[in-house]
Every structure is written in C-alpha cells, then in structure tokens.
Design a protein around this motif. Sequence first.
Motif, PDB file in Angstrom:
ATOM      1  N   LEU A  23     -18.004   1.483  -0.927  1.00 23.60           N
ATOM      2  CA  LEU A  23     -17.183   1.647   0.592  1.00 23.60           C
ATOM      3  C   LEU A  23     -18.157   1.673   1.701  1.00 23.60           C
ATOM      4  O   LEU A  23     -19.065   2.677   1.588  1.00 23.60           O
ATOM      5  N   ALA A  24     -18.284   0.659   2.450  1.00 27.89           N
ATOM      6  CA  ALA A  24     -19.181   0.501   3.343  1.00 27.89           C
ATOM      7  C   ALA A  24     -18.880   1.672   4.525  1.00 27.89           C
ATOM      8  O   ALA A  24     -17.827   2.137   4.779  1.00 27.89           O
ATOM      9  N   PRO A  25     -19.850   2.123   5.232  1.00 27.35           N
ATOM     10  CA  PRO A  25     -19.653   3.132   6.124  1.00 27.35           C
ATOM     11  C   PRO A  25     -18.930   2.489   7.558  1.00 27.35           C
ATOM     12  O   PRO A  25     -19.254   1.188   7.656  1.00 27.35           O
ATOM     13  N   GLY A  26     -18.280   3.410   8.246  1.00 26.03           N
ATOM     14  CA  GLY A  26     -17.794   2.943   9.545  1.00 26.03           C
ATOM     15  C   GLY A  26     -16.260   2.462   9.123  1.00 26.03           C
ATOM     16  O   GLY A  26     -15.719   3.081   8.411  1.00 26.03           O
ATOM     17  N   VAL A  27     -15.433   1.409   9.748  1.00 31.25           N
ATOM     18  CA  VAL A  27     -14.141   1.126   9.929  1.00 31.25           C
ATOM     19  C   VAL A  27     -13.908   0.480   8.421  1.00 31.25           C
ATOM     20  O   VAL A  27     -14.800  -0.539   8.197  1.00 31.25           O
ATOM     21  N   LEU A  28     -12.968   0.827   8.073  1.00 27.67           N
ATOM     22  CA  LEU A  28     -12.451   0.241   6.597  1.00 27.67           C
ATOM     23  C   LEU A  28     -11.016  -0.673   6.834  1.00 27.67           C
ATOM     24  O   LEU A  28     -10.158   0.221   7.449  1.00 27.67           O
ATOM     25  N   LEU A  29     -11.037  -1.704   6.362  1.00 31.63           N
ATOM     26  CA  LEU A  29      -9.542  -2.318   6.640  1.00 31.63           C
ATOM     27  C   LEU A  29      -8.980  -2.619   5.502  1.00 31.63           C
ATOM     28  O   LEU A  29      -9.657  -3.160   4.201  1.00 31.63           O
ATOM     29  N   LEU A  30      -7.625  -2.216   5.193  1.00 28.83           N
ATOM     30  CA  LEU A  30      -7.083  -2.386   3.948  1.00 28.83           C
ATOM     31  C   LEU A  30      -6.023  -3.499   4.345  1.00 28.83           C
ATOM     32  O   LEU A  30      -5.329  -3.365   5.030  1.00 28.83           O
ATOM     33  N   LEU A  31      -6.279  -4.552   3.564  1.00 33.57           N
ATOM     34  CA  LEU A  31      -5.487  -6.069   3.757  1.00 33.57           C
ATOM     35  C   LEU A  31      -4.726  -6.223   2.501  1.00 33.57           C
ATOM     36  O   LEU A  31      -5.543  -6.213   1.379  1.00 33.57           O
ATOM     37  N   GLY A  32      -3.784  -6.728   2.500  1.00 35.79           N
ATOM     38  CA  GLY A  32      -3.004  -7.108   1.333  1.00 35.79           C
ATOM     39  C   GLY A  32      -1.447  -7.398   1.431  1.00 35.79           C
ATOM     40  O   GLY A  32      -0.731  -6.840   2.516  1.00 35.79           O
ATOM     41  N   ARG A  33      -0.852  -8.067   0.577  1.00 33.05           N
ATOM     42  CA  ARG A  33       0.520  -8.009   0.273  1.00 33.05           C
ATOM     43  C   ARG A  33       1.436  -6.898   0.607  1.00 33.05           C
ATOM     44  O   ARG A  33       0.840  -5.905   0.213  1.00 33.05           O
ATOM     45  N   ASN A  34       2.764  -7.045   0.890  1.00 30.65           N
ATOM     46  CA  ASN A  34       3.584  -5.754   0.913  1.00 30.65           C
ATOM     47  C   ASN A  34       3.570  -5.290  -0.750  1.00 30.65           C
ATOM     48  O   ASN A  34       3.738  -6.132  -1.528  1.00 30.65           O
ATOM     49  N   GLY A  35       3.507  -3.944  -0.680  1.00 32.17           N
ATOM     50  CA  GLY A  35       3.618  -3.526  -2.195  1.00 32.17           C
ATOM     51  C   GLY A  35       2.519  -3.653  -3.001  1.00 32.17           C
ATOM     52  O   GLY A  35       2.587  -3.314  -4.232  1.00 32.17           O
ATOM     53  N   CYS A  36       1.201  -3.888  -2.447  1.00 33.06           N
ATOM     54  CA  CYS A  36       0.211  -3.943  -3.362  1.00 33.06           C
ATOM     55  C   CYS A  36      -0.526  -2.924  -3.613  1.00 33.06           C
ATOM     56  O   CYS A  36      -1.589  -2.631  -4.406  1.00 33.06           O
ATOM     57  N   GLY A  37      -0.110  -1.596  -2.745  1.00 28.83           N
ATOM     58  CA  GLY A  37      -1.022  -0.664  -2.726  1.00 28.83           C
ATOM     59  C   GLY A  37      -2.009  -0.034  -1.841  1.00 28.83           C
ATOM     60  O   GLY A  37      -2.735   0.708  -2.015  1.00 28.83           O
ATOM     61  N   LYS A  38      -1.787  -0.718  -0.570  1.00 24.75           N
ATOM     62  CA  LYS A  38      -2.863  -0.272   0.636  1.00 24.75           C
ATOM     63  C   LYS A  38      -2.710   1.130   0.962  1.00 24.75           C
ATOM     64  O   LYS A  38      -3.620   1.793   1.042  1.00 24.75           O
ATOM     65  N   SER A  39      -1.295   1.730   1.102  1.00 31.12           N
ATOM     66  CA  SER A  39      -0.944   2.751   1.546  1.00 31.12           C
ATOM     67  C   SER A  39      -1.518   4.019   0.507  1.00 31.12           C
ATOM     68  O   SER A  39      -1.438   5.059   0.872  1.00 31.12           O
ATOM     69  N   THR A  40      -1.260   3.715  -0.655  1.00 32.41           N
ATOM     70  CA  THR A  40      -1.692   4.417  -1.799  1.00 32.41           C
ATOM     71  C   THR A  40      -3.169   5.118  -1.790  1.00 32.41           C
ATOM     72  O   THR A  40      -3.459   6.115  -2.163  1.00 32.41           O
ATOM     73  N   ILE A  41      -4.166   4.338  -1.257  1.00 36.27           N
ATOM     74  CA  ILE A  41      -5.482   4.562  -1.178  1.00 36.27           C
ATOM     75  C   ILE A  41      -5.699   5.811  -0.129  1.00 36.27           C
ATOM     76  O   ILE A  41      -6.348   6.861  -0.706  1.00 36.27           O
ATOM     77  N   PRO A  42      -5.410   5.961   0.992  1.00 40.42           N
ATOM     78  CA  PRO A  42      -5.378   7.119   2.053  1.00 40.42           C
ATOM     79  C   PRO A  42      -4.628   8.163   1.066  1.00 40.42           C
ATOM     80  O   PRO A  42      -5.104   9.346   1.190  1.00 40.42           O
ATOM     81  N   GLN A  43      -3.547   7.858   0.578  1.00 33.57           N
ATOM     82  CA  GLN A  43      -2.844   9.060  -0.116  1.00 33.57           C
ATOM     83  C   GLN A  43      -3.608   9.659  -0.997  1.00 33.57           C
ATOM     84  O   GLN A  43      -3.635  11.126  -1.133  1.00 33.57           O
ATOM     85  N   ALA A  44      -4.162   8.768  -1.886  1.00 34.06           N
ATOM     86  CA  ALA A  44      -4.864   9.355  -2.868  1.00 34.06           C
ATOM     87  C   ALA A  44      -6.411  10.210  -2.470  1.00 34.06           C
ATOM     88  O   ALA A  44      -6.779  11.401  -3.106  1.00 34.06           O
ATOM     89  N   ILE A  45      -6.850   9.694  -1.373  1.00 31.19           N
ATOM     90  CA  ILE A  45      -7.942  10.450  -0.727  1.00 31.19           C
ATOM     91  C   ILE A  45      -7.526  11.728  -0.260  1.00 31.19           C
ATOM     92  O   ILE A  45      -8.087  12.702  -0.256  1.00 31.19           O
ATOM     93  N   GLY A  46      -6.109  11.806   0.539  1.00 37.44           N
ATOM     94  CA  GLY A  46      -5.860  13.091   0.862  1.00 37.44           C
ATOM     95  C   GLY A  46      -5.334  13.996  -0.201  1.00 37.44           C
ATOM     96  O   GLY A  46      -5.830  15.133  -0.086  1.00 37.44           O
ATOM     97  N   LEU A  47      -4.851  13.743  -1.209  1.00 33.47           N
ATOM     98  CA  LEU A  47      -4.578  14.415  -2.205  1.00 33.47           C
ATOM     99  C   LEU A  47      -5.857  15.049  -3.021  1.00 33.47           C
ATOM    100  O   LEU A  47      -5.866  16.172  -3.557  1.00 33.47           O
ATOM    101  N   SER A  48      -6.912  14.072  -3.303  1.00 34.15           N
ATOM    102  CA  SER A  48      -8.075  14.556  -3.857  1.00 34.15           C
ATOM    103  C   SER A  48      -8.931  15.436  -2.952  1.00 34.15           C
ATOM    104  O   SER A  48      -9.547  16.448  -3.653  1.00 34.15           O
TER     105      SER A  48
END
Length: 72
Positions: A23-48
């Motif tokens: 993961l590159a330092p700085g701004v990270l863009l999560l781009l993808g179709r609806n339902g592909c898991g974009k919001s799961t990534i920050p949720q998993a980071i918050g949980l861990s």
Amino acid sequence: MKILSLALTNIKSYRGTQVFPRLAPGVLLLLGRNGCGKSTIPQAIGLSAFGARPTEFQGKGSSLVGFANRKE
C-alpha cells in the motif's frame, strides 16, 4: 500509524485470503463496482487496529460506513 500491507480472510465479499501486499503512502483510492468490497477494507482496518465494529461508527447524520446497514 502506517499500514504497509493488508490481508483479508473470509470477511464479507472476500472469500479465502486476499492480500494487498504494497500500500503506497499518501492517499489511497478504492475504486470498483458496487458490491465488490470497497467499504470492507476500511471496516477491516478499523476492526483489526481499534477493535471497532462497523456499526460503532454509525451515528445520526454522517457515517463512515455509509448505507451498509440501512433498511429500506
């Protein structure tokens, strides 16, 4: 805190182990179709990192989770 890599195992739309090795330092863009898991990534980071479940971020007005648990 710097997140250098991320591995998700059997969480929501990610089946098996999915690794994001660099993961590159700085701004990270999560781009993808609806339902592909974009919001799961920050949720998993918050949980861990903080032990916070997605529903704990929700409040009146704005929400970090968005409309994930909204019933219509």
